[in-house]
Design a protein around this motif. Structure first.
Motif, mmCIF file in Angstrom:
data_model
loop_
_atom_site.group_PDB
_atom_site.id
_atom_site.type_symbol
_atom_site.label_atom_id
_atom_site.label_comp_id
_atom_site.label_asym_id
_atom_site.label_seq_id
_atom_site.Cartn_x
_atom_site.Cartn_y
_atom_site.Cartn_z
ATOM 1 N N LYS A 215 -26.447 62.780 42.008
ATOM 2 C CA LYS A 215 -26.066 63.338 40.707
ATOM 3 C C LYS A 215 -24.691 63.999 40.744
ATOM 4 C CE LYS A 215 -27.660 66.320 37.006
ATOM 5 N NZ LYS A 215 -28.679 67.269 36.554
ATOM 6 N N VAL A 216 -24.358 64.684 41.838
ATOM 7 C CA VAL A 216 -23.068 65.351 41.902
ATOM 8 C C VAL A 216 -21.927 64.328 41.943
ATOM 9 C CG1 VAL A 216 -22.932 65.658 44.416
ATOM 10 C CG2 VAL A 216 -21.826 67.295 42.911
ATOM 11 N N PHE A 217 -22.122 63.221 42.640
ATOM 12 C CA PHE A 217 -21.102 62.175 42.680
ATOM 13 C C PHE A 217 -20.964 61.498 41.316
ATOM 14 C CE2 PHE A 217 -22.564 62.495 47.099
ATOM 15 C CZ PHE A 217 -21.361 62.618 47.772
ATOM 16 N N ARG A 218 -22.076 61.228 40.676
ATOM 17 C CA ARG A 218 -22.047 60.558 39.363
ATOM 18 C C ARG A 218 -21.456 61.463 38.289
ATOM 19 N NH1 ARG A 218 -27.676 58.074 40.735
ATOM 20 N NH2 ARG A 218 -26.983 56.263 41.929
ATOM 21 N N THR A 219 -21.710 62.778 38.397
ATOM 22 C CA THR A 219 -21.105 63.722 37.452
ATOM 23 C C THR A 219 -19.586 63.703 37.587
ATOM 24 O OG1 THR A 219 -23.056 65.150 37.450
ATOM 25 C CG2 THR A 219 -20.968 66.158 36.794
ATOM 26 N N ALA A 220 -19.097 63.690 38.815
ATOM 27 C CA ALA A 220 -17.652 63.636 39.042
ATOM 28 C C ALA A 220 -17.065 62.358 38.452
ATOM 29 C CB ALA A 220 -17.346 63.731 40.526
ATOM 30 N N CYS A 221 -17.733 61.238 38.668
ATOM 31 C CA CYS A 221 -17.243 59.965 38.122
ATOM 32 C C CYS A 221 -17.211 60.004 36.604
ATOM 33 C CB CYS A 221 -18.122 58.811 38.601
ATOM 34 S SG CYS A 221 -17.998 58.484 40.364
ATOM 35 N N SER A 222 -18.246 60.559 36.020
ATOM 36 C CA SER A 222 -18.303 60.662 34.562
ATOM 37 C C SER A 222 -17.150 61.504 34.023
ATOM 38 C CB SER A 222 -19.644 61.269 34.145
ATOM 39 O OG SER A 222 -19.705 61.430 32.756
ATOM 40 N N LYS A 223 -16.860 62.614 34.679
ATOM 41 C CA LYS A 223 -15.756 63.473 34.235
ATOM 42 C C LYS A 223 -14.406 62.771 34.392
ATOM 43 C CE LYS A 223 -18.034 67.841 34.679
ATOM 44 N NZ LYS A 223 -17.839 69.258 34.917
ATOM 45 N N LEU A 224 -14.314 61.879 35.361
ATOM 46 C CA LEU A 224 -13.093 61.089 35.532
ATOM 47 C C LEU A 224 -13.048 59.892 34.597
ATOM 48 C CD1 LEU A 224 -12.954 61.061 39.439
ATOM 49 C CD2 LEU A 224 -11.292 62.158 37.908
ATOM 50 N N GLN A 225 -14.157 59.650 33.908
ATOM 51 C CA GLN A 225 -14.306 58.485 33.029
ATOM 52 C C GLN A 225 -14.124 57.189 33.801
ATOM 53 O OE1 GLN A 225 -11.618 59.266 29.720
ATOM 54 N NE2 GLN A 225 -13.119 60.622 28.776
ATOM 55 N N LEU A 226 -14.741 57.156 34.994
ATOM 56 C CA LEU A 226 -14.702 55.983 35.849
ATOM 57 C C LEU A 226 -16.108 55.620 36.287
ATOM 58 C CD1 LEU A 226 -11.728 57.023 38.168
ATOM 59 C CD2 LEU A 226 -11.677 55.260 36.397
ATOM 60 N N GLN A 227 -16.315 54.345 36.542
ATOM 61 C CA GLN A 227 -17.575 53.899 37.111
ATOM 62 C C GLN A 227 -17.573 54.267 38.596
ATOM 63 O OE1 GLN A 227 -20.156 52.489 35.392
ATOM 64 N NE2 GLN A 227 -18.860 53.027 33.642
ATOM 65 N N PRO A 228 -18.741 54.568 39.175
ATOM 66 C CA PRO A 228 -18.777 54.885 40.602
ATOM 67 C C PRO A 228 -18.094 53.829 41.472
ATOM 68 C CG PRO A 228 -20.869 55.443 39.598
ATOM 69 C CD PRO A 228 -20.051 54.729 38.544
ATOM 70 N N SER A 229 -18.209 52.572 41.113
ATOM 71 C CA SER A 229 -17.596 51.508 41.917
ATOM 72 C C SER A 229 -16.067 51.549 41.885
ATOM 73 C CB SER A 229 -18.077 50.145 41.434
ATOM 74 O OG SER A 229 -17.678 49.932 40.089
#
Length: 88
Positions: free
Chosen positions: A18-32
């Motif tokens: 969740k912490v990694f996905r939250t960071a990606c969301s704030k960057l407006q990027l997909q995890p990949s």
């Protein structure tokens, strides 16, 4: 682009995805689309991969000859690794 996400913002701490996905969301990027470099093999690099990011282990102590993830010993090794991934 730079961004800092702390566990309090995400409501979870590493190695929780969740912490990694939250960071990606704030960057407006997909995890990949995100590369995460960390100095703890399991908590950082392997957890990032589990969350769908590209995880890289910064093994400053040269603790392992083989790792389950891409491994660098210094940050100067990061750019060439990223370049090789991008086909440059």
């Amino acid at each position: 682009m730079q961004h800092v996400t702390v566990s309090g913002d995400a409501g979870a701490a590493k190695p929780d995805a969740k912490v990694f996905r939250t960071a990606c969301s704030k960057l407006q990027l997909q995890p990949s689309q995100v590369v995460y470099v960390g100095d703890r093999l399991q908590t950082d690099a392997e957890a990032a991969i589990t969350a769908g990011l590209h995880g890289i282990w910064l093994d400053r102590r040269d603790a392992a000859s083989v790792a389950s993830v891409p491994r660098i010993r210094t940050l100067t090794e990061l750019a060439p690794l990223l370049t090789s991934w991008c086909g440059g």
